[in-house]
Design an enzyme around this catalytic site. Structure first.
Site: not given
Length: 507
Positions: A80, A155, A179
């Site tokens: 990420k 997210s 997330s």
């Protein structure tokens, strides 16, 4: 699609160890898959082909020389974009960090590199991890591989979509209020939020320091255990890092997959079910509970009465910490710098112009909310009160874990919604995290396991929560449920996902 991209990380590791395939072949197969489908999915912000293949060649050479390697050596991973990576762009999904290349690696990245996992690239995300849909990225939406018109969660939608689209067998996400787990639920992947402090936060671009936690995103519970054991453990550079060894997660996952949950007490949280949950979500949850009963688990109902205040407390604590953490993005030291269009370029005016141009609407909204909550005259009424609620939620968990070994609930109240459906209604968007937020406020670990498809044909997640530092319980229960569900389906849930269009087909 190459057969290699369909294999789990554990299966790839076994084939690599047996010499049936090389890391270069495995890595190239995934890079080819990214080339074929990521134009549609947009899971990646940066693809690091040369670096990934260089790592793969090194692993193959070391394996040929008889060196002792980590079990996952040669298995590719995606990271990420909120995790810093030396020599590789890291933007946190924001224009304010566009083009920034960090001079150092996060601790978890050091451990990944040290174990010989080729890093395929950096995945898309809501800006500074603020969002539940990956619609707040400055670089465009990531799409759900199950339906390209729907969100992949947030997210960390990029990491979940990359795994669900078979672009990567493993990925790293971060979880501040859900997330990792919520994207896992809506994409049919496994997402794990470790105990707070169980994986080093050194090198994570912080949103809310008391809530942020990195963890694995995978297609199987065993794969999550393998990656979690690799990146977890004490780090002296992180003052919140737990000074204990990572529990035996792989062993727990394998024990669970054997299908025996005799004596395990499973607590259904009364406040995390009922009204507000989509019918198909509730139905799959009930069916999963019956499977756990069939494996010998003792299912009981528990009450956590202060969970109903978790959402409100979180959306005071998180913005307050975010407003402080994001103060360093001022156009003075690194990242974007914007000069004012007219008038003198004073420090205050440069900061205002830079932050106005560099931050998106959702980030600005949370900074304003957090700054207000921390301001003189309001601190005790808002931030201080929210911290008191946090303590009550922690006590609810303690009481519940006296009655049950793990707690369970649906991971998210609905399946993936369409793009734009909740973008103009922040409160509706925030409600997607209603079941995942309590774990972050208390620092306990949580896992989302695919629980089947809802009535609309989209994935549903089943959440398992355990006491702090008892992450192995997640893997035992999650592994058992996964095995039972796949036995009833006749294979992994992602085998039932639609076939994605490839670049060649579009051409």
């Amino acid at each position: 699609m190459s057969d290699l991209t369909r294999l789990s990380a554990a299966e790839l590791a076994a084939r690599l160890g047996a010499g049936d395939v090389s890391s270069v072949e495995v890595t190239q197969a995934h890079l080819d898959r990214i080339d074929q489908v990521d134009e549609s999915v947009h899971a990646f912000l940066h693809v690091s082909s040369e670096d990934a293949l260089a790592t793969a060649r090194d692993v193959d050479a070391r394996r040929a020389s008889g060196d002792e390697l980590h079990p996952l050596a040669g298995v590719p991973v995606a990271v990420k974009d909120v995790v810093v990576t030396k020599g590789m762009p890291t933007t946190a999904g924001s224009r304010i960090l566009e083009g920034w290349v960090p001079p150092y690696d996060a601790t978890l990245v050091e451990r990944i590199r040290g174990a010989g996992l080729p890093i395929l690239g950096k995945t898309n995300m809501d800006e500074f991890a603020m969002g539940s849909s990956t619609e707040h990225s400055a670089y465009g939406n990531t799409r759900n591989p199950w339906d390209l018109d729907r969100i992949p969660g947030g997210s960390g939608g990029g990491s979940a979509a990359a795994v669900a689209a078979f672009e990567a067998p493993l990925a790293i996400g971060t979880d501040t209020g859900g997330s990792i787990r919520q994207p896992g639920a809506v994409t049919g992947t496994v997402g794990v939020k470790p105990t707070y402090g169980g994986v080093s936060r050194y090198g994570l671009i912080a949103m809310a320091s008391s809530l942020d936690q990195a963890g694995p995103v995978t297609r199987t519970v065993l794969d999550s255990a393998l990656l979690h054991e690799l990146v977890g453990g004490h780090d002296p550079r992180d003052s919140t890092s737990i000074r204990e060894k990572v529990p035996a997660l792989v062993a727990a996952a394998r024990k669970g997959a054997a299908g025996d949950l005799a004596g395990v007490r499973v607590g259904v949280v009364r406040e995390l079910s009922g009204d507000g949950y989509q019918h198909g979500v509730s139905a799959r949850f009930s069916e999963s509970l019956e499977l756990l009963r069939g494996l010998g688990a003792d299912v009981v109902e528990v009450s956590c009465p202060h969970f109903e205040y978790a959402l409100g407390a979180y959306y005071l604590i998180m913005p307050s910490e975010a407003s402080s953490n994001l103060a360093k993005f001022d156009g003075m030291r690194f990242g974007l710098r914007v000069e004012p269009e007219d008038g003198p370029a004073t420090a205050e005016r440069v900061m205002a112009a830079t932050r106005g141009a560099g931050f998106g609407d959702e980030v600005k909204r949370r900074i304003i909310l957090g700054t207000y909550a921390l301001s003189a005259g309001y601190y005790d009424a808002y931030y201080g009160s929210a911290q008191k609620v946090r303590t009550l939620i922690q006590r609810d968990f303690a009481t519940a874990f006296d009655q049950a070994d793990v707690l369970v609930s649906p991971t998210a109240p609905t399946t993936a919604f369409r793009f734009g459906e909740k973008l103009d209604d922040p409160l509706a968007m925030y409600l997607n995290d209603v079941a995942t937020i309590p774990a972050n406020l208390a620092g306990v670990p949580g896992m989302s396991v695919p629980a089947g498809l809802s009535d609309d044909g989209l994935p549903v997640g089943f959440q398992v929560l355990a006491p702090a530092k008892a992450d192995d319980r997640l893997y035992r229960v999650g592994g058992a449920l996964e095995a039972a569900l796949e036995n009833s389906w006749g294979g992994p849930l992602l085998d039932r996902a639609p076939v994605l269009p490839t670049t060649e087909q579009k051409g």
